[in-house]
Write a protein that holds these residues in place. Structure first.
Motif, PDB file in Angstrom:
ATOM      1  N   LYS A   1     -59.981  -5.033 -22.541  1.00  0.00           N
ATOM      2  CA  LYS A   1     -61.403  -6.546 -22.970  1.00  0.00           C
ATOM      3  C   LYS A   1     -62.134  -6.429 -22.587  1.00  0.00           C
ATOM      4  CE  LYS A   1     -58.573  -9.441 -25.059  1.00  0.00           C
ATOM      5  NZ  LYS A   1     -57.186  -9.779 -25.286  1.00  0.00           N
TER       6      LYS A   1
ATOM      7  N   GLN B   1     -64.301  -4.263 -20.452  1.00  0.00           N
ATOM      8  CA  GLN B   1     -64.823  -3.459 -21.274  1.00  0.00           C
ATOM      9  C   GLN B   1     -65.699  -3.770 -22.091  1.00  0.00           C
ATOM     10  OE1 GLN B   1     -66.107  -1.679 -18.704  1.00  0.00           O
ATOM     11  NE2 GLN B   1     -67.597  -0.156 -19.532  1.00  0.00           N
ATOM     12  N   GLU B   2     -64.997  -3.418 -23.176  1.00  0.00           N
ATOM     13  CA  GLU B   2     -65.252  -4.469 -24.619  1.00  0.00           C
ATOM     14  C   GLU B   2     -65.797  -5.081 -25.097  1.00  0.00           C
ATOM     15  OE1 GLU B   2     -61.891  -4.913 -26.663  1.00  0.00           O
ATOM     16  OE2 GLU B   2     -61.093  -2.908 -26.826  1.00  0.00           O
TER      17      GLU B   2
END
Length: 92
Positions: free
Chosen positions: A63, A65-66
């Motif tokens: 999450k 990284q997103e």
């Protein structure tokens, strides 16, 4: 974009992930993920379910990284206020 830092806090009933950054001299924190810490019972004894915790931490990292990635991660565990485990990783 400023560097982002991921903090994982493990408690007796759950964990949470907080993504932080410093923007214009202001610390910005946002909770991005929560997960349960349900103990596993094996032969009548209760243990932390490390696989469930690993999955919660992994999902928090995905999450983060997103949401733009992170340059450092810190993991904090505090059990019964007796001892604390802290782990920090910074990419180079």
């Amino acid at each position: 974009m400023s560097k982002q830092y991921l903090a994982i806090d493990l408690g007796p009933s759950g964990g949470r992930a907080v993504l932080g950054s410093i923007e214009n001299g202001t610390l910005r924190l946002r909770e991005i993920h929560q997960f349960s810490n349900t103990p596993a019972t094996i032969v009548g004894h209760r243990y932390w379910d490390v696989l469930r915790l690993f999955l919660g931490i992994k999902n928090a990292m995905v999450k983060a990284q997103e949401l733009g990635g992170f340059s450092s991660i810190a993991l904090k565990q505090n059990v019964c206020r007796v001892w604390t485990l802290s782990v920090t990783y910074t990419s180079t």
